[in-house]
Enzyme design. Structure first.
Site, PDB file in Angstrom:
ATOM      1  N   ASP A  49      13.403 -11.723  51.471  1.00  0.00           N
ATOM      2  CA  ASP A  49      13.329 -10.328  51.029  1.00  0.00           C
ATOM      3  C   ASP A  49      11.929 -10.278  50.169  1.00  0.00           C
ATOM      4  O   ASP A  49      11.494 -10.610  49.358  1.00  0.00           O
ATOM      5  CB  ASP A  49      14.213  -9.877  50.224  1.00  0.00           C
ATOM      6  CG  ASP A  49      14.450  -8.284  50.531  1.00  0.00           C
ATOM      7  OD1 ASP A  49      14.007  -7.837  51.831  1.00  0.00           O
ATOM      8  OD2 ASP A  49      15.118  -7.827  49.492  1.00  0.00           O
ATOM      9  N   HIS A  50      10.967  -9.047  51.534  1.00  0.00           N
ATOM     10  CA  HIS A  50       9.804  -8.580  50.990  1.00  0.00           C
ATOM     11  C   HIS A  50       8.744 -10.107  51.624  1.00  0.00           C
ATOM     12  O   HIS A  50       7.581  -9.600  50.475  1.00  0.00           O
ATOM     13  CB  HIS A  50       9.754  -7.652  50.126  1.00  0.00           C
ATOM     14  CG  HIS A  50      10.732  -6.790  49.734  1.00  0.00           C
ATOM     15  ND1 HIS A  50      12.236  -6.398  50.593  1.00  0.00           N
ATOM     16  CD2 HIS A  50       9.929  -5.123  50.124  1.00  0.00           C
ATOM     17  CE1 HIS A  50      12.111  -4.845  51.122  1.00  0.00           C
ATOM     18  NE2 HIS A  50      11.172  -4.539  50.852  1.00  0.00           N
TER      19      HIS A  50
ATOM     20  N   HIS B  75       6.046 -12.054  59.380  1.00  0.00           N
ATOM     21  CA  HIS B  75       5.156 -13.039  59.829  1.00  0.00           C
ATOM     22  C   HIS B  75       4.761 -12.584  60.968  1.00  0.00           C
ATOM     23  O   HIS B  75       4.211 -11.976  61.405  1.00  0.00           O
ATOM     24  CB  HIS B  75       6.885 -13.814  60.604  1.00  0.00           C
ATOM     25  CG  HIS B  75       7.576 -13.512  61.434  1.00  0.00           C
ATOM     26  ND1 HIS B  75       8.907 -13.943  61.912  1.00  0.00           N
ATOM     27  CD2 HIS B  75       6.998 -12.675  62.328  1.00  0.00           C
ATOM     28  CE1 HIS B  75       8.997 -13.210  63.488  1.00  0.00           C
ATOM     29  NE2 HIS B  75       7.909 -12.595  63.668  1.00  0.00           N
TER      30      HIS B  75
ATOM     31  N   HIS C  97      10.224  -7.538  60.796  1.00  0.00           N
ATOM     32  CA  HIS C  97      11.351  -7.421  60.931  1.00  0.00           C
ATOM     33  C   HIS C  97      12.467  -6.912  59.833  1.00  0.00           C
ATOM     34  O   HIS C  97      12.617  -7.415  58.027  1.00  0.00           O
ATOM     35  CB  HIS C  97      11.913  -8.649  61.875  1.00  0.00           C
ATOM     36  CG  HIS C  97      11.007  -9.016  62.578  1.00  0.00           C
ATOM     37  ND1 HIS C  97      11.263  -8.033  64.389  1.00  0.00           N
ATOM     38  CD2 HIS C  97      10.405  -9.563  62.744  1.00  0.00           C
ATOM     39  CE1 HIS C  97      10.375  -8.506  64.910  1.00  0.00           C
ATOM     40  NE2 HIS C  97       9.354  -9.807  63.896  1.00  0.00           N
TER      41      HIS C  97
ATOM     42  N   CYS D 231       3.178 -10.260  69.161  1.00  0.00           N
ATOM     43  CA  CYS D 231       3.671 -11.213  67.662  1.00  0.00           C
ATOM     44  C   CYS D 231       2.405 -12.211  66.625  1.00  0.00           C
ATOM     45  O   CYS D 231       2.613 -12.680  66.275  1.00  0.00           O
ATOM     46  CB  CYS D 231       5.066 -12.088  68.062  1.00  0.00           C
ATOM     47  SG  CYS D 231       6.372 -11.359  68.549  1.00  0.00           S
TER      48      CYS D 231
ATOM     49  N   HIS E   1       3.308  -8.596  61.373  1.00  0.00           N
ATOM     50  CA  HIS E   1       4.398  -7.702  61.616  1.00  0.00           C
ATOM     51  C   HIS E   1       5.562  -8.034  61.443  1.00  0.00           C
ATOM     52  O   HIS E   1       6.085  -9.026  60.773  1.00  0.00           O
ATOM     53  CB  HIS E   1       4.416  -6.969  62.835  1.00  0.00           C
ATOM     54  CG  HIS E   1       5.055  -8.896  63.294  1.00  0.00           C
ATOM     55  ND1 HIS E   1       4.496  -9.824  63.760  1.00  0.00           N
ATOM     56  CD2 HIS E   1       6.604  -8.866  63.775  1.00  0.00           C
ATOM     57  CE1 HIS E   1       5.048 -10.332  64.560  1.00  0.00           C
ATOM     58  NE2 HIS E   1       6.843  -9.405  64.513  1.00  0.00           N
TER      59      HIS E   1
ATOM     60  N   GLU F 123      17.354 -10.371  64.701  1.00  0.00           N
ATOM     61  CA  GLU F 123      15.487 -10.362  64.116  1.00  0.00           C
ATOM     62  C   GLU F 123      15.555  -8.849  64.553  1.00  0.00           C
ATOM     63  O   GLU F 123      14.565  -7.820  64.180  1.00  0.00           O
ATOM     64  CB  GLU F 123      14.646 -10.983  65.285  1.00  0.00           C
ATOM     65  CG  GLU F 123      13.341 -11.108  65.309  1.00  0.00           C
ATOM     66  CD  GLU F 123      12.447 -11.750  65.330  1.00  0.00           C
ATOM     67  OE1 GLU F 123      11.785 -13.233  64.398  1.00  0.00           O
ATOM     68  OE2 GLU F 123      11.852 -12.062  66.509  1.00  0.00           O
TER      69      GLU F 123
HETATM   70 NI    NI Z   1       7.875 -11.067  64.746  1.00  0.00          NI
END
Ligand code: NI
Length: 137
Positions: A80-81, A15, A42, A34, A40, A125
């Site tokens: 996911d992914h 995200h 998580h 961010c 990036h 997160e």
């Molecule tokens: Ni983040």
């Protein structure tokens, strides 16, 4: 007798925390790393808690296989992914912060799980940063 049953699942997603109404400078001031434009990732851990009465016939509050299937089908497969900003419709116009992801997950589950159960979502997160959402119940 009300008991809370819990299941943990995991998904990886990318995200970017960015408010399109602001310029890059303001985004960087508020969101720091961010807000970097190339996203990036998580490793999210999600704990879903259902509270309800123990069924005297089964001894269960909720069939955990059924909960697993609901979480796999409607949450893990959805996120996911994925790049949350780009690939997931609910974040096209909503910043995919942990807070907003938790709200989105709760809203999806509320549609799938009978209203006799209260739902609490805990979304990690990182190992140290997590949010909780229980709707307005
Ligand atoms: Ni983040």
């Amino acid at each position: 007798m009300k008991v809370t049953v819990c299941r943990k699942v995991h998904f990886n997603a990318a995200h970017r925390i960015f408010n399109p109404a602001w310029d890059d400078k303001r985004n960087e001031e508020v969101f720091g790393l961010c807000s970097l434009p190339h996203y990036h990732g998580h490793n999210y851990d999600l704990v879903v808690k259902l509270t309800g009465e123990v069924d005297p016939e089964t001894g269960y509050v909720f069939d955990m296989k059924k909960l697993k299937d609901i979480l796999d089908e409607y949450i893990v497969d959805r996120y996911d992914h994925k790049n949350l900003n780009v690939d997931v419709p609910e974040f096209r116009n909503t910043i995919p912060s942990a807070e907003n992801i938790a709200i989105a997950i709760w809203n999806i589950l509320r549609e799938k799980i009978e209203t006799c159960y209260t739902i609490q979502v805990v979304l990690y997160e990182t190992e140290r940063n997590f949010v909780e959402y229980s709707g307005n119940e």
